[in-house]
Design a protein around this motif. Structure first.
Motif, PDB file in Angstrom:
ATOM      1  N   ARG A   1     -35.419 -13.294 -32.494  1.00  0.00           N
ATOM      2  CA  ARG A   1     -34.184 -13.143 -33.231  1.00  0.00           C
ATOM      3  C   ARG A   1     -33.702 -11.868 -33.527  1.00  0.00           C
ATOM      4  O   ARG A   1     -32.462 -11.785 -33.424  1.00  0.00           O
ATOM      5  CB  ARG A   1     -34.709 -13.526 -34.720  1.00  0.00           C
ATOM      6  CG  ARG A   1     -33.577 -13.632 -35.826  1.00  0.00           C
ATOM      7  CD  ARG A   1     -34.150 -14.112 -37.112  1.00  0.00           C
ATOM      8  NE  ARG A   1     -34.587 -15.425 -37.378  1.00  0.00           N
ATOM      9  CZ  ARG A   1     -33.706 -16.687 -38.230  1.00  0.00           C
ATOM     10  NH1 ARG A   1     -32.929 -16.051 -38.614  1.00  0.00           N
ATOM     11  NH2 ARG A   1     -34.295 -17.498 -37.908  1.00  0.00           N
TER      12      ARG A   1
ATOM     13  N   LEU B   1     -30.823 -11.289 -30.637  1.00  0.00           N
ATOM     14  CA  LEU B   1     -29.426 -11.976 -30.822  1.00  0.00           C
ATOM     15  C   LEU B   1     -28.550 -11.152 -31.689  1.00  0.00           C
ATOM     16  O   LEU B   1     -29.160 -10.337 -32.663  1.00  0.00           O
ATOM     17  CB  LEU B   1     -29.860 -13.502 -31.249  1.00  0.00           C
ATOM     18  CG  LEU B   1     -30.811 -14.114 -30.471  1.00  0.00           C
ATOM     19  CD1 LEU B   1     -30.671 -15.634 -31.144  1.00  0.00           C
ATOM     20  CD2 LEU B   1     -30.827 -14.085 -28.998  1.00  0.00           C
TER      21      LEU B   1
ATOM     22  N   THR C   1     -25.077 -11.333 -34.221  1.00  0.00           N
ATOM     23  CA  THR C   1     -24.140 -12.161 -34.957  1.00  0.00           C
ATOM     24  C   THR C   1     -22.899 -11.344 -35.122  1.00  0.00           C
ATOM     25  O   THR C   1     -22.741 -10.462 -35.436  1.00  0.00           O
ATOM     26  CB  THR C   1     -24.681 -12.450 -36.571  1.00  0.00           C
ATOM     27  OG1 THR C   1     -26.016 -12.963 -36.235  1.00  0.00           O
ATOM     28  CG2 THR C   1     -23.689 -13.324 -37.318  1.00  0.00           C
TER      29      THR C   1
ATOM     30  N   ILE D   1     -23.046 -16.658 -33.035  1.00  0.00           N
ATOM     31  CA  ILE D   1     -24.542 -16.148 -32.576  1.00  0.00           C
ATOM     32  C   ILE D   1     -24.565 -15.889 -31.031  1.00  0.00           C
ATOM     33  O   ILE D   1     -24.211 -16.656 -30.337  1.00  0.00           O
ATOM     34  CB  ILE D   1     -25.568 -17.117 -32.877  1.00  0.00           C
ATOM     35  CG1 ILE D   1     -25.490 -17.501 -34.246  1.00  0.00           C
ATOM     36  CG2 ILE D   1     -26.999 -16.476 -32.672  1.00  0.00           C
ATOM     37  CD1 ILE D   1     -25.701 -16.686 -35.310  1.00  0.00           C
ATOM     38  N   ASP D   2     -24.458 -14.381 -30.542  1.00  0.00           N
ATOM     39  CA  ASP D   2     -24.498 -14.169 -29.229  1.00  0.00           C
ATOM     40  C   ASP D   2     -26.019 -14.341 -28.610  1.00  0.00           C
ATOM     41  O   ASP D   2     -26.849 -13.166 -28.887  1.00  0.00           O
ATOM     42  CB  ASP D   2     -23.761 -12.734 -29.119  1.00  0.00           C
ATOM     43  CG  ASP D   2     -23.733 -12.261 -27.777  1.00  0.00           C
ATOM     44  OD1 ASP D   2     -23.842 -13.196 -26.783  1.00  0.00           O
ATOM     45  OD2 ASP D   2     -23.544 -11.171 -27.316  1.00  0.00           O
ATOM     46  N   ILE D   3     -26.362 -15.073 -27.814  1.00  0.00           N
ATOM     47  CA  ILE D   3     -27.575 -15.106 -27.107  1.00  0.00           C
ATOM     48  C   ILE D   3     -27.704 -14.199 -25.873  1.00  0.00           C
ATOM     49  O   ILE D   3     -28.898 -13.861 -25.559  1.00  0.00           O
ATOM     50  CB  ILE D   3     -28.064 -16.685 -26.896  1.00  0.00           C
ATOM     51  CG1 ILE D   3     -27.095 -17.233 -25.903  1.00  0.00           C
ATOM     52  CG2 ILE D   3     -28.062 -17.221 -28.178  1.00  0.00           C
ATOM     53  CD1 ILE D   3     -27.362 -17.046 -24.485  1.00  0.00           C
TER      54      ILE D   3
ATOM     55  N   LEU E   1     -30.536 -11.466 -25.328  1.00  0.00           N
ATOM     56  CA  LEU E   1     -32.249 -12.045 -24.849  1.00  0.00           C
ATOM     57  C   LEU E   1     -32.312 -11.950 -23.307  1.00  0.00           C
ATOM     58  O   LEU E   1     -33.027 -11.382 -23.049  1.00  0.00           O
ATOM     59  CB  LEU E   1     -31.891 -13.493 -25.015  1.00  0.00           C
ATOM     60  CG  LEU E   1     -33.233 -14.216 -24.747  1.00  0.00           C
ATOM     61  CD1 LEU E   1     -34.374 -13.753 -25.719  1.00  0.00           C
ATOM     62  CD2 LEU E   1     -32.910 -15.690 -24.773  1.00  0.00           C
TER      63      LEU E   1
ATOM     64  N   ARG F   1     -23.749 -22.309 -21.714  1.00  0.00           N
ATOM     65  CA  ARG F   1     -24.936 -21.310 -21.924  1.00  0.00           C
ATOM     66  C   ARG F   1     -26.371 -22.138 -21.887  1.00  0.00           C
ATOM     67  O   ARG F   1     -27.075 -21.323 -21.798  1.00  0.00           O
ATOM     68  CB  ARG F   1     -24.913 -20.583 -23.425  1.00  0.00           C
ATOM     69  CG  ARG F   1     -23.693 -19.563 -23.407  1.00  0.00           C
ATOM     70  CD  ARG F   1     -23.405 -18.946 -24.598  1.00  0.00           C
ATOM     71  NE  ARG F   1     -22.285 -19.609 -25.237  1.00  0.00           N
ATOM     72  CZ  ARG F   1     -22.206 -19.946 -26.389  1.00  0.00           C
ATOM     73  NH1 ARG F   1     -22.886 -19.335 -27.678  1.00  0.00           N
ATOM     74  NH2 ARG F   1     -20.945 -20.410 -26.780  1.00  0.00           N
TER      75      ARG F   1
ATOM     76  N   ASP G   1     -28.206 -23.583 -25.637  1.00  0.00           N
ATOM     77  CA  ASP G   1     -28.303 -22.408 -26.271  1.00  0.00           C
ATOM     78  C   ASP G   1     -28.445 -22.609 -27.922  1.00  0.00           C
ATOM     79  O   ASP G   1     -29.397 -22.136 -28.693  1.00  0.00           O
ATOM     80  CB  ASP G   1     -27.485 -21.308 -25.930  1.00  0.00           C
ATOM     81  CG  ASP G   1     -26.121 -21.420 -26.462  1.00  0.00           C
ATOM     82  OD1 ASP G   1     -25.706 -22.435 -26.424  1.00  0.00           O
ATOM     83  OD2 ASP G   1     -25.560 -20.715 -27.106  1.00  0.00           O
ATOM     84  N   LEU G   2     -27.542 -23.364 -28.556  1.00  0.00           N
ATOM     85  CA  LEU G   2     -27.266 -23.494 -29.800  1.00  0.00           C
ATOM     86  C   LEU G   2     -26.787 -24.686 -30.448  1.00  0.00           C
ATOM     87  O   LEU G   2     -26.020 -25.341 -29.773  1.00  0.00           O
ATOM     88  CB  LEU G   2     -26.318 -22.386 -30.128  1.00  0.00           C
ATOM     89  CG  LEU G   2     -25.805 -22.053 -31.591  1.00  0.00           C
ATOM     90  CD1 LEU G   2     -25.608 -20.570 -32.027  1.00  0.00           C
ATOM     91  CD2 LEU G   2     -24.711 -22.790 -31.707  1.00  0.00           C
TER      92      LEU G   2
ATOM     93  N   LEU H   1     -32.314 -23.123 -28.441  1.00  0.00           N
ATOM     94  CA  LEU H   1     -32.595 -21.706 -28.880  1.00  0.00           C
ATOM     95  C   LEU H   1     -32.412 -21.648 -30.398  1.00  0.00           C
ATOM     96  O   LEU H   1     -33.421 -21.155 -31.339  1.00  0.00           O
ATOM     97  CB  LEU H   1     -32.216 -20.679 -28.233  1.00  0.00           C
ATOM     98  CG  LEU H   1     -32.792 -19.159 -28.581  1.00  0.00           C
ATOM     99  CD1 LEU H   1     -33.924 -18.964 -28.508  1.00  0.00           C
ATOM    100  CD2 LEU H   1     -31.901 -18.131 -27.694  1.00  0.00           C
ATOM    101  N   VAL H   2     -31.222 -21.880 -30.615  1.00  0.00           N
ATOM    102  CA  VAL H   2     -30.663 -21.595 -32.159  1.00  0.00           C
ATOM    103  C   VAL H   2     -30.336 -22.872 -32.756  1.00  0.00           C
ATOM    104  O   VAL H   2     -29.490 -23.705 -32.217  1.00  0.00           O
ATOM    105  CB  VAL H   2     -29.662 -20.527 -32.182  1.00  0.00           C
ATOM    106  CG1 VAL H   2     -29.066 -20.314 -33.788  1.00  0.00           C
ATOM    107  CG2 VAL H   2     -30.013 -19.107 -31.458  1.00  0.00           C
TER     108      VAL H   2
END
Ligand SMILES: O=P(O)(O)OC[C@H]1O[C@H](OP(=O)(O)OP(=O)(O)O)[C@H](O)[C@@H]1O
Ligand SMILES: Nc1ncnc2[nH]cnc12
Length: 177
Positions: free
Chosen positions: A9, A12, A14, A26-28, A31, A66, A127-128, A155-156
């Motif tokens: 977390r 990542l 925001t 939320i930018d992954i 990672l 993503r 991803d999300l 992931l999120v």
């Protein structure tokens, strides 16, 4: 190394008001600055699938764009095929299509008609999950080809948006926001 949710977390970012006012994006991608962190995430997903999904997975389906960062790595570890769901106009073969809405817009998803076989047990990964609209649409494409969605993996998960309510298979989210 064991999965460390707080560490992942912390990688990542925001970003407020992107790509539209009111969206907390939320930018992954940060990672992927850390190969060890990527390995931790993929190992955790694969471990979960092996220990908690009763059916043997035949294929992993990842969502444009993503979801493509995670899907092939998971598929390779499971020893199964990876199939992409893409936004309209990007796939050259015969496709099945579905329109859908997500947190910040609408689009059309396509999947090549022969990329999933009838009866295949499928893991869908992205991803999300926000509203769940994208993942649900991907599930519809899999079902159109006779595949069975065994689980959705993210992931999120943005819990407040209640995307899980859109999905008709178990959801595994590594991080809940
Ligand atoms: O749960 P939902 O409300 O449907 O939103 C989630 C989807 O939105 C984002 O994709 P986006 O379409 O922005 O594409 P990208 O991966 O190409 O950036 C994200 O990667 C998910 O696919
Ligand atoms: N808040 C968000 N952050 C990143 N990607 C998204 N896709 C849909 N909603 C999103």
């Amino acid at each position: 190394m064991a999965f460390d949710a707080a560490y992942i977390r912390s990688l990542l970012r925001t970003i407020p008001d992107f790509p539209q006012k009111g969206i907390q994006f939320i930018d992954i991608f940060p990672l992927f600055q850390s190969p060890a962190a990527v390995k931790m995430v993929i190992d955790h997903i694969v471990g979960h699938v092996k220990s908690s999904i009763s059916k043997s997975i035949d294929a992993v389906v990842g969502l444009d764009a993503r979801g493509f960062l995670f899907g092939p790595l998971v598929a390779q570890q499971l020893g199964v095929a990876f199939a992409p769901v893409r936004k309209q106009g990007k796939l050259p073969g015969n496709t099945v299509q579905v329109s859908y809405a997500k947190e910040y817009g609408e689009d059309i998803f396509e999947m090549e008609a022969d990329s999933i076989q009838a009866g295949h047990n499928v893991l869908i990964i992205d991803d999300l999950m926000a509203t769940g609209g994208s993942a649900r649409a991907a599930g519809e494409l899999v079902k159109k080809k006779g595949g069975r969605v065994c689980t959705y993996v993210f992931l999120v998960e943005l819990v407040e948006l209640q995307g899980v309510d859109q999905l008709d298979a178990p959801v595994f989210s590594l991080l809940k926001y």
